[in-house]
Structure formats: structure tokens, C-alpha cells
Design a protein around this motif. Structure first.
Motif, PDB file in Angstrom:
ATOM      1  N   ASN A  41       0.822  -1.212   0.000  1.00 37.60           N
ATOM      2  CA  ASN A  41       0.000   0.000   0.000  1.00 37.60           C
ATOM      3  C   ASN A  41       0.853   1.259   0.000  1.00 37.60           C
ATOM      4  OD1 ASN A  41      -2.425  -1.341  -0.072  1.00 37.60           O
ATOM      5  ND2 ASN A  41      -2.640  -1.403   2.157  1.00 37.60           N
ATOM      6  N   SER A  42       1.946   1.258   0.756  1.00 37.78           N
ATOM      7  CA  SER A  42       2.800   2.456   0.804  1.00 37.78           C
ATOM      8  C   SER A  42       3.436   2.727  -0.559  1.00 37.78           C
ATOM      9  CB  SER A  42       3.866   2.313   1.881  1.00 37.78           C
ATOM     10  OG  SER A  42       4.733   1.233   1.590  1.00 37.78           O
ATOM     11  N   PHE A  43       3.858   1.680  -1.254  1.00 38.68           N
ATOM     12  CA  PHE A  43       4.431   1.856  -2.589  1.00 38.68           C
ATOM     13  C   PHE A  43       3.365   2.366  -3.555  1.00 38.68           C
ATOM     14  CE2 PHE A  43       5.544   0.532  -6.849  1.00 38.68           C
ATOM     15  CZ  PHE A  43       6.850   0.968  -6.954  1.00 38.68           C
ATOM     16  N   ASN A  44       2.183   1.778  -3.499  1.00 36.43           N
ATOM     17  CA  ASN A  44       1.097   2.206  -4.387  1.00 36.43           C
ATOM     18  C   ASN A  44       0.708   3.653  -4.144  1.00 36.43           C
ATOM     19  OD1 ASN A  44       0.957  -0.272  -5.649  1.00 36.43           O
ATOM     20  ND2 ASN A  44      -0.626  -1.047  -4.288  1.00 36.43           N
ATOM     21  N   ALA A 132      16.157   0.162  14.172  1.00 39.61           N
ATOM     22  CA  ALA A 132      14.905  -0.283  13.549  1.00 39.61           C
ATOM     23  C   ALA A 132      14.188   0.884  12.877  1.00 39.61           C
ATOM     24  CB  ALA A 132      14.007  -0.937  14.590  1.00 39.61           C
ATOM     25  N   SER A 133      14.219   2.035  13.527  1.00 36.28           N
ATOM     26  CA  SER A 133      13.598   3.232  12.941  1.00 36.28           C
ATOM     27  C   SER A 133      14.328   3.659  11.673  1.00 36.28           C
ATOM     28  CB  SER A 133      13.611   4.357  13.970  1.00 36.28           C
ATOM     29  OG  SER A 133      13.145   5.546  13.406  1.00 36.28           O
ATOM     30  N   ALA A 134      15.653   3.621  11.717  1.00 37.85           N
ATOM     31  CA  ALA A 134      16.447   3.983  10.538  1.00 37.85           C
ATOM     32  C   ALA A 134      16.194   3.004   9.400  1.00 37.85           C
ATOM     33  CB  ALA A 134      17.931   4.013  10.888  1.00 37.85           C
ATOM     34  N   ARG A 139      13.775   1.891   4.141  1.00 38.35           N
ATOM     35  CA  ARG A 139      12.870   1.114   3.287  1.00 38.35           C
ATOM     36  C   ARG A 139      11.907   2.036   2.536  1.00 38.35           C
ATOM     37  NH1 ARG A 139      12.288  -4.507   3.928  1.00 38.35           N
ATOM     38  NH2 ARG A 139      13.708  -5.345   5.484  1.00 38.35           N
ATOM     39  N   ALA A 140      11.388   3.044   3.242  1.00 38.59           N
ATOM     40  CA  ALA A 140      10.493   4.009   2.597  1.00 38.59           C
ATOM     41  C   ALA A 140      11.239   4.801   1.529  1.00 38.59           C
ATOM     42  CB  ALA A 140       9.890   4.944   3.643  1.00 38.59           C
ATOM     43  N   GLU A 141      12.483   5.202   1.807  1.00 41.44           N
ATOM     44  CA  GLU A 141      13.303   5.917   0.835  1.00 41.44           C
ATOM     45  C   GLU A 141      13.611   5.040  -0.382  1.00 41.44           C
ATOM     46  OE1 GLU A 141      14.565   9.056   0.424  1.00 41.44           O
ATOM     47  OE2 GLU A 141      13.220   9.588   2.064  1.00 41.44           O
TER      48      GLU A 141
END
Length: 178
Positions: A41-44, A132-134, A139-141
Motif C-alpha cells: 500500500n505504501s508503494f502504491n 529499527a527506525s532507521a 525502506r520508505a526511501e
């Protein structure tokens, strides 16, 4: 006088091909498309946002679109790069891979697009929450980078198809004189 200066400046910038950052003008054949995605969903969300930002109309059904963009699931693999003397992971990398297909109905062509991106992270064993946050941020980047690469590839596909159409029609237009 100031409005005239602004108009002149803006017309000069647009004439030289300058665009706002993030704007990837797509060719006319990809201005209306249907998106069929199996990605997260985040990629879409990222992809739809970028497509709409670049004036692409996404249709509700495949029959209404001259082009269909099929996205396979994005594969992000975590790989260990180095291990400390105590056996703990010191550094790892995230490798992202995206496979997409663009089907142009009018030309009956199906082009496969394969894109890769990579990020390297250090593992701080004393700050597990921070690591974990990094990682989630990287991953989002990585997904954002894959979306941008996909748009640039679509842009280049349009340019190559336009130049191929020009070279194919050029010999037919010019005849040999006896």
C-alpha cells in the motif's frame, strides 16, 4: 515593470526545459493509464501520488486506458555486510527490486521494466530502537527511489518510441529521385 520581469523569467525557464524537482513529464501515450499493482500500500500510494503530480490520469478500468502499468510485488532483501568480533551484525544493506510491465494497447507491445536500488545501514547494537527506525525510514526511501526510477524509465521509453517512429516514417516520406 515587475510583472513583466517575472513573465520574462518564467518564459525563459520553461523554454530551456527547466522543471520543478520531482516533475517527470511523461509522453502523451502514458498520460492516461490503468494501474494494476501487487505492491504494498505504501508503494502504491507513492506511485499514484507521483503519477497524479505528473498529470497522469488513472482510469478505473483497463478498457478505458491506452496503456496498462502492471507492478509486481516490490522485493526488499536485507543482506549482512559485516559482522563484529562478537558475532553481531555491524553493517547490512537493503536491496530493492521492482519488476513492472507497461502494455501499450494501440501498439500491442508489452515492455518489461526491471529496476534495482540499494541502501547501506550500520547496526548500532546499543540502540536497537534507533536502528529499527532507521531501517524503516530507509525502506520508505528505497520505495520512493524505485518510484522515481520507474517514472524516469517511462519517460525514456516514450522518447525512444517517438524516435523509432520518426526513423521508421522518415524513409517512407523521402523518395529516391531518378
Amino acid at each position: 515593470m515587475r510583472p513583466l520581469a517575472w513573465i520574462l523569467t518564467l518564459s525563459l525557464l520553461s523554454a530551456c526545459g527547466w522543471h520543478l524537482r520531482g516533475v517527470t513529464p511523461l509522453p502523451p501515450e502514458y498520460r492516461v493509464m490503468y494501474l494494476q499493482s501487487q505492491a504494498s500500500n505504501s508503494f502504491n500510494q507513492q506511485l499514484k501520488l507521483q503519477l497524479e503530480f505528473n498529470d497522469v490520469v488513472l482510469t478505473a478500468s483497463a478498457e478505458d486506458a491506452p496503456a496498462i502499468l502492471r507492478i509486481e510485488p516490490v522485493d526488499i532483501e536485507r543482506r549482512t555486510l559485516s559482522v563484529s568480533s562478537s558475532g553481531q551484525v555491524g553493517e547490512f544493506e537493503l536491496n530493492g527490486r521492482l519488476t513492472a510491465h507497461i502494455l501499450h494497447i494501440g501498439r500491442d507491445t508489452d515492455v518489461e521494466i526491471e529496476l534495482k536500488a540499494r541502501r547501506t545501514l550500520t547496526n548500532d547494537v546499543n540502540n536497537v530502537v534507533g536502528t529499527a527506525s532507521a531501517e524503516s525510514q530507509q525502506r520508505a526511501e528505497l520505495e520512493r527511489e524505485l518510484v522515481n526510477k520507474l517514472l524516469r524509465r517511462l519517460q525514456s521509453l516514450g522518447k525512444s518510441s517517438q524516435s523509432a517512429a520518426t526513423t521508421q516514417s522518415a524513409p517512407a516520406a523521402t523518395g529516391t529521385q531518378p
